[in-house]
Design a protein around this motif. Sequence first.
Motif, PDB file in Angstrom:
ATOM      1  N   ILE A 173       0.851  -1.183   0.000  1.00  0.00           N
ATOM      2  CA  ILE A 173       0.000   0.000   0.000  1.00  0.00           C
ATOM      3  C   ILE A 173       0.889   1.236   0.000  1.00  0.00           C
ATOM      4  CG2 ILE A 173      -2.003  -1.065   1.105  1.00  0.00           C
ATOM      5  CD1 ILE A 173       0.141   1.164   3.212  1.00  0.00           C
ATOM      6  N   GLY A 174       0.334   2.334  -0.461  1.00  0.00           N
ATOM      7  CA  GLY A 174       1.076   3.590  -0.448  1.00  0.00           C
ATOM      8  C   GLY A 174       2.109   3.654  -1.548  1.00  0.00           C
ATOM      9  N   THR A 175       2.400   4.863  -1.978  1.00  0.00           N
ATOM     10  CA  THR A 175       3.423   5.093  -2.996  1.00  0.00           C
ATOM     11  C   THR A 175       4.785   5.141  -2.319  1.00  0.00           C
ATOM     12  OG1 THR A 175       1.816   6.309  -4.319  1.00  0.00           O
ATOM     13  CG2 THR A 175       4.149   6.679  -4.813  1.00  0.00           C
ATOM     14  N   LEU A 176       5.764   4.467  -2.898  1.00  0.00           N
ATOM     15  CA  LEU A 176       7.050   4.208  -2.262  1.00  0.00           C
ATOM     16  C   LEU A 176       7.678   5.429  -1.606  1.00  0.00           C
ATOM     17  CD1 LEU A 176       9.187   2.002  -1.765  1.00  0.00           C
ATOM     18  CD2 LEU A 176      10.248   2.665  -3.923  1.00  0.00           C
ATOM     19  N   TRP A 177       7.719   6.568  -2.289  1.00  0.00           N
ATOM     20  CA  TRP A 177       8.428   7.749  -1.778  1.00  0.00           C
ATOM     21  C   TRP A 177       7.808   8.304  -0.497  1.00  0.00           C
ATOM     22  CZ3 TRP A 177       8.943  10.766  -7.047  1.00  0.00           C
ATOM     23  CH2 TRP A 177       9.818  10.045  -7.897  1.00  0.00           C
ATOM     24  N   TYR A 178       6.551   7.949  -0.233  1.00  0.00           N
ATOM     25  CA  TYR A 178       5.846   8.497   0.937  1.00  0.00           C
ATOM     26  C   TYR A 178       5.487   7.390   1.931  1.00  0.00           C
ATOM     27  CZ  TYR A 178       5.607  11.954  -2.707  1.00  0.00           C
ATOM     28  OH  TYR A 178       5.970  12.825  -3.717  1.00  0.00           O
ATOM     29  N   ARG A 179       6.070   6.218   1.746  1.00  0.00           N
ATOM     30  CA  ARG A 179       5.745   5.048   2.564  1.00  0.00           C
ATOM     31  C   ARG A 179       6.515   5.089   3.882  1.00  0.00           C
ATOM     32  NH1 ARG A 179       6.199  -0.246  -0.891  1.00  0.00           N
ATOM     33  NH2 ARG A 179       4.669   0.942  -2.122  1.00  0.00           N
ATOM     34  N   ALA A 180       5.813   4.906   4.972  1.00  0.00           N
ATOM     35  CA  ALA A 180       6.415   4.986   6.311  1.00  0.00           C
ATOM     36  C   ALA A 180       7.325   3.789   6.582  1.00  0.00           C
ATOM     37  CB  ALA A 180       5.310   5.064   7.363  1.00  0.00           C
ATOM     38  N   PRO A 181       8.320   3.972   7.471  1.00  0.00           N
ATOM     39  CA  PRO A 181       9.251   2.885   7.775  1.00  0.00           C
ATOM     40  C   PRO A 181       8.576   1.602   8.242  1.00  0.00           C
ATOM     41  CG  PRO A 181      10.074   4.938   8.665  1.00  0.00           C
ATOM     42  CD  PRO A 181       8.694   5.220   8.159  1.00  0.00           C
ATOM     43  N   GLU A 182       7.509   1.714   9.051  1.00  0.00           N
ATOM     44  CA  GLU A 182       6.866   0.499   9.559  1.00  0.00           C
ATOM     45  C   GLU A 182       6.233  -0.325   8.436  1.00  0.00           C
ATOM     46  OE1 GLU A 182       4.087   3.983  10.850  1.00  0.00           O
ATOM     47  OE2 GLU A 182       6.216   3.635  10.397  1.00  0.00           O
ATOM     48  N   VAL A 183       5.813   0.343   7.361  1.00  0.00           N
ATOM     49  CA  VAL A 183       5.284  -0.390   6.210  1.00  0.00           C
ATOM     50  C   VAL A 183       6.437  -1.033   5.444  1.00  0.00           C
ATOM     51  CG1 VAL A 183       3.923  -0.248   4.097  1.00  0.00           C
ATOM     52  CG2 VAL A 183       3.335   1.197   6.045  1.00  0.00           C
ATOM     53  N   ILE A 215      13.939   3.700  -5.163  1.00  0.00           N
ATOM     54  CA  ILE A 215      13.520   2.957  -6.358  1.00  0.00           C
ATOM     55  C   ILE A 215      13.003   1.564  -6.012  1.00  0.00           C
ATOM     56  CG2 ILE A 215      14.987   4.220  -7.962  1.00  0.00           C
ATOM     57  CD1 ILE A 215      17.054   2.005  -7.743  1.00  0.00           C
ATOM     58  N   ARG A 216      13.246   1.117  -4.788  1.00  0.00           N
ATOM     59  CA  ARG A 216      12.678  -0.136  -4.289  1.00  0.00           C
ATOM     60  C   ARG A 216      12.657  -0.038  -2.768  1.00  0.00           C
ATOM     61  NH1 ARG A 216      17.856  -1.172  -5.970  1.00  0.00           N
ATOM     62  NH2 ARG A 216      17.131  -1.663  -8.056  1.00  0.00           N
ATOM     63  N   SER A 217      12.049  -0.981  -2.093  1.00  0.00           N
ATOM     64  CA  SER A 217      11.867  -0.874  -0.647  1.00  0.00           C
ATOM     65  C   SER A 217      13.176  -0.727   0.113  1.00  0.00           C
ATOM     66  CB  SER A 217      11.095  -2.089  -0.119  1.00  0.00           C
ATOM     67  OG  SER A 217       9.769  -2.073  -0.590  1.00  0.00           O
ATOM     68  N   THR A 218      14.176  -1.532  -0.224  1.00  0.00           N
ATOM     69  CA  THR A 218      15.451  -1.451   0.481  1.00  0.00           C
ATOM     70  C   THR A 218      16.139  -0.113   0.224  1.00  0.00           C
ATOM     71  OG1 THR A 218      16.466  -2.643  -1.378  1.00  0.00           O
ATOM     72  CG2 THR A 218      15.860  -3.935   0.570  1.00  0.00           C
ATOM     73  N   ASP A 219      16.064   0.353  -1.007  1.00  0.00           N
ATOM     74  CA  ASP A 219      16.649   1.655  -1.334  1.00  0.00           C
ATOM     75  C   ASP A 219      15.888   2.775  -0.645  1.00  0.00           C
ATOM     76  OD1 ASP A 219      18.464   3.403  -2.872  1.00  0.00           O
ATOM     77  OD2 ASP A 219      16.637   3.987  -3.930  1.00  0.00           O
ATOM     78  N   GLN A 220      14.570   2.599  -0.502  1.00  0.00           N
ATOM     79  CA  GLN A 220      13.770   3.608   0.183  1.00  0.00           C
ATOM     80  C   GLN A 220      14.200   3.737   1.642  1.00  0.00           C
ATOM     81  OE1 GLN A 220      11.729   5.587  -1.326  1.00  0.00           O
ATOM     82  NE2 GLN A 220      10.860   6.667   0.419  1.00  0.00           N
ATOM     83  N   LEU A 221      14.424   2.616   2.300  1.00  0.00           N
ATOM     84  CA  LEU A 221      14.914   2.660   3.680  1.00  0.00           C
ATOM     85  C   LEU A 221      16.279   3.344   3.745  1.00  0.00           C
ATOM     86  CD1 LEU A 221      13.959  -0.794   5.258  1.00  0.00           C
ATOM     87  CD2 LEU A 221      13.302   1.471   6.093  1.00  0.00           C
TER      88      LEU A 221
END
Length: 301
Positions: A173-183, A215-221
């Motif tokens: 859920i949510g767009t990657l750039w605005y996705r909270a850490p817990e997600v 660009i992906r979840s790990t990179d977002q973190l």
Amino acid sequence: MVMMGYVRSNYLSKYTYDVKLGEGTFGCVYKAFNKDSGEVVAIKVLKYNQDVQNNLHEVMVLSKIQDHPNIVQLKETIAESNVLGLVFEYMDCSLCKLIRDVKLGRRVCSEVWVRNCCFQILKGLDHMHKSGYFHRDLKPDNLLVSRGGIVKIADLGSATEFKPDAPNTEQHIGTLWYRAPEVLMESSYGPTIDMWAMGAIMAELFLLKPLFPGIRSTDQLYKIYSMIGSPDDLSWLGADADLYEFPPLKEIPFVKLMCHVSKEAFDLMAQLLSWNPSKRPTATEALRHPYFKPCYEVQTT
């Protein structure tokens, strides 16, 4: 029947269609005119198939929470043939387009404007959260702006009811750039994910570009902890805390990224962008932050 580009027909015959405003997997959004009153509206034409429940989800959520000046108004729902039409009030553009236009014009968003914009979004969120729902996909594309400067929350297709005894765990859920850490870290979550997104949006209004463009979840973190620093406590993850280890990086002070921004704005963004969800202010608390004192002074004069 599929409508493309500039279309005028008897389709949903109460309206005359003009330009296509947007398109997605759900269908298309058109600017249209009520033939009788001349009122300008936006009509979201959904694919009407066996998955009717998903198509009607946004209607159900809006019926619960839309009675607020900062949440887009659903005027009516029309089912014809094999489509479902959701008729919304017309807004001039998305916040995303406004940010892009400001950047292309080599201008900046004044702090007065940013404050007013965030104040309105938070008022809409406050109403939504108090009604028992949260958005889950708050981003500039899903915030609409009128020429008069009114800002409204839209696109509630991902919104869900919050039940404290049954926290949400759906991760896509949510767009990657605005996705909270817990997600991103596949933990349970609640309305605090909207507050994280609000912090990212506020920073974007000053920067005119996304704060965490992963660009992906790990990179977002990585983008998050390289910007706001590594978390010093992951106890809020519960038993999953041992699954994560971050390199010891310090935060980059917002003052190095944004010029001519008040200390109150920096403080509010820092609170909203807290790793620990319980340390983020609620929408009600954020509206009481000293940053918004001028908004209340304007209202009382």
